[in-house]
Design a protein around this motif. Structure first.
Motif, PDB file in Angstrom:
ATOM      1  N   ARG A  19     -17.331 -26.556  45.726  1.00  0.00           N
ATOM      2  CA  ARG A  19     -18.397 -25.585  46.076  1.00  0.00           C
ATOM      3  C   ARG A  19     -19.404 -25.506  44.958  1.00  0.00           C
ATOM      4  NH1 ARG A  19     -16.453 -19.986  46.511  1.00  0.00           N
ATOM      5  NH2 ARG A  19     -18.685 -19.589  46.418  1.00  0.00           N
ATOM      6  N   ILE A  21     -21.478 -23.580  42.575  1.00  0.00           N
ATOM      7  CA  ILE A  21     -21.395 -22.216  42.047  1.00  0.00           C
ATOM      8  C   ILE A  21     -22.694 -21.835  41.322  1.00  0.00           C
ATOM      9  CG2 ILE A  21     -20.051 -20.670  40.548  1.00  0.00           C
ATOM     10  CD1 ILE A  21     -18.397 -21.810  42.849  1.00  0.00           C
ATOM     11  N   GLY A  42     -19.707 -12.307  42.767  1.00  0.00           N
ATOM     12  CA  GLY A  42     -19.638 -13.711  43.167  1.00  0.00           C
ATOM     13  C   GLY A  42     -20.932 -14.478  42.960  1.00  0.00           C
ATOM     14  N   ALA A  43     -21.927 -13.858  42.295  1.00  0.00           N
ATOM     15  CA  ALA A  43     -23.222 -14.524  42.094  1.00  0.00           C
ATOM     16  C   ALA A  43     -23.118 -15.705  41.131  1.00  0.00           C
ATOM     17  CB  ALA A  43     -24.249 -13.526  41.576  1.00  0.00           C
ATOM     18  N   GLY A  44     -22.084 -15.688  40.269  1.00  0.00           N
ATOM     19  CA  GLY A  44     -21.908 -16.794  39.327  1.00  0.00           C
ATOM     20  C   GLY A  44     -22.097 -16.402  37.870  1.00  0.00           C
ATOM     21  N   LYS A  45     -22.121 -15.090  37.590  1.00  0.00           N
ATOM     22  CA  LYS A  45     -22.402 -14.615  36.224  1.00  0.00           C
ATOM     23  C   LYS A  45     -21.314 -15.082  35.243  1.00  0.00           C
ATOM     24  CE  LYS A  45     -22.364 -10.321  37.660  1.00  0.00           C
ATOM     25  NZ  LYS A  45     -22.074 -10.536  39.105  1.00  0.00           N
ATOM     26  N   THR A  46     -20.049 -14.822  35.606  1.00  0.00           N
ATOM     27  CA  THR A  46     -18.963 -15.209  34.693  1.00  0.00           C
ATOM     28  C   THR A  46     -18.883 -16.730  34.577  1.00  0.00           C
ATOM     29  OG1 THR A  46     -17.733 -13.194  35.169  1.00  0.00           O
ATOM     30  CG2 THR A  46     -16.470 -15.019  34.280  1.00  0.00           C
ATOM     31  N   SER A  47     -19.113 -17.438  35.683  1.00  0.00           N
ATOM     32  CA  SER A  47     -19.093 -18.910  35.628  1.00  0.00           C
ATOM     33  C   SER A  47     -20.184 -19.413  34.674  1.00  0.00           C
ATOM     34  CB  SER A  47     -19.316 -19.502  37.019  1.00  0.00           C
ATOM     35  OG  SER A  47     -18.316 -19.063  37.896  1.00  0.00           O
ATOM     36  N   HIS A 196     -22.734  -4.307  35.460  1.00  0.00           N
ATOM     37  CA  HIS A 196     -23.005  -3.878  36.832  1.00  0.00           C
ATOM     38  C   HIS A 196     -23.811  -2.594  36.878  1.00  0.00           C
ATOM     39  CE1 HIS A 196     -21.129  -6.766  39.381  1.00  0.00           C
ATOM     40  NE2 HIS A 196     -20.038  -6.771  38.651  1.00  0.00           N
TER      41      HIS A 196
END
Ligand SMILES: Nc1ncnc2c1ncn2[C@@H]1O[C@H](COP(=O)(O)OP(=O)(O)OP(=O)(O)O)[C@@H](O)[C@H]1O
Length: 240
Positions: A19, A21, A42-47, A196
Motif C-alpha cells: 500500500r 503510505i 492514518g494520514a501517514g504522520k508516524t510513517s 492532534h
C-alpha cells in the motif's frame, strides 16, 4: 528545500505491505523553528517520522540535514548526527533507576557524556525526581522528561516529537509548551511536532504542514492553515 532549512525531505514516497503510505512528501524546518505536523488518523504522520529518523527506507525521495542528503544512514547513524526522536509511548527501562538510565544514555556511544551533562539536561527539562527512583515508578510526564533529557544531553540539531502531550494533564501540557518553546527559541533546535490538539499547535507552532492520505495538502502559518477549506474537509470534518 526552503532556504536555510536545517532538516527536511523531498519527494518521499513510501509503500508498506503493497500500500502506498506516503506520496511525494516534502517538508523542511529551520533551526529555531517549530513545525507542526497534523492530519487525520492514518494520514501517514508516524510513517513519515520513521522515514525521517531512518527506520523506514522510502522507495523514493531523500532526507536532508544541513542541506546534505542522509542517504542510507540508519536510525543510529542519524541519531549520532543529531536527529533525535521521541515516541508516542514513553517507554523507559522499568528496572533501572533514573541515574542508571542517564548513565546508559551517557555511555550509549562516544563521545561519552559526563554526569554534569546529565544534570544539566535534567534541569533543562525540569525533571525533579530522585535519581535513585526506579524509572518504572515515574508518572507519564516524568518518563517523557527523562527520555527527553537523555536526548538533550547530546544537544541534538533536530527533535522529532510524536504526540508529546499524549497522556498529560492540562497543567503538564502548559509546562511542556513552555519547555518546547524554550528548546526552539533559546537552544535553536529545529522541532517537528506531531499533535492532534490543534489549539496547542495554534499556540506554539511557527508553521503547520497538513498530511492527508499520505500527501501534503496544506502548509503555512497556523491561522491560514486552519482556515483552509481542504484542511477543514480532510481534518476537522473527517475527525468530527
Ligand atoms: N508496517 C506497516 N505495514 C503496513 N501498513 C502500515 C504499516 N505502518 C503503518 N501502516 C499504515 O499506514 C497508514 C499510515 O499510518 P501512520 O501510523 O503513519 O498514520 P498516522 O497519521 O501517524 O496516524 P495516527 O494519527 O492514527 O497515529 C495507515 O493506514 C496504517 O495502517
Amino acid at each position: 528545500m526552503i532556504e536555510g532549512a536545517r532538516f527536511g525531505c523531498e519527494g518521499v514516497s513510501l509503500s508498506l505491505g503493497g500500500r502506498q503510505i506516503l506520496k511525494n512528501v516534502a517538508l523542511a524546518v529551520r533551526g529555531g523553528e517549530m513545525l507542526g505536523l497534523i492530519g487525520p488518523n492514518g494520514a501517514g504522520k508516524t510513517s513519515l517520522f520513521e522515514v525521517l529518523s531512518g527506520r523506514y527506507v522510502p522507495q523514493r525521495g531523500e532526507v536532508f540535514l544541513n542541506q546534505q542528503p542522509l542517504g542510507k544512514l540508519d536510525i543510529f547513524q542519524r541519531a549520532r548526527r543529531g536527529v533525535a526522536r521521541t515516541y508516542q509511548s514513553p517507554v523507559v527501562p522499568n528496572s533501572l533507576t533514573v541515574g542508571e538510565v542517564f548513565r546508559a544514555a551517557r555511555k550509549a556511544y562516544p563521545p561519552y557524556m559526563s554526569v554534569h551533562d546529565a544534570e544539566w539536561a535534567a534541569r533543562l527539562v525540569g525533571l525533579e525526581v530522585s535519581w535513585s527512583r526506579l524509572a518504572g515508578t515515574l508518572d507519564t510526564f516524568d518518563r517523557r522528561k527523562l527520555l527527553l533529557a537523555c536526548l538533550m544531553m547530546r544537544r541534538p540539531q533536530v527533535l522529532l516529537m510524536d504526540e508529546p502531550a499524549s497522556g498529560l494533564i492540562n497543567t503538564e501540557i502548559a509546562e511542556l509548551d513552555l519547555l518546547l518553546r524554550k528548546l526552539v527559541d533559546e537552544y535553536h533546535i529545529a522541532v517537528i511536532l506531531i499533535e492532534h490538539r490543534l489549539e496547542l499547535l495554534g499556540a506554539i507552532a511557527d508553521r503547520i504542514v497538513v498530511l492527508d492520505l499520505g500527501a501534503v495538502i496544506a502548509e503555512g502559518d497556523p491561522e491560514t492553515v486552519f482556515k483552509d477549506p481542504k484542511v477543514r474537509a480532510a481534518y476537522f470534518e473527517g475527525a468530527a
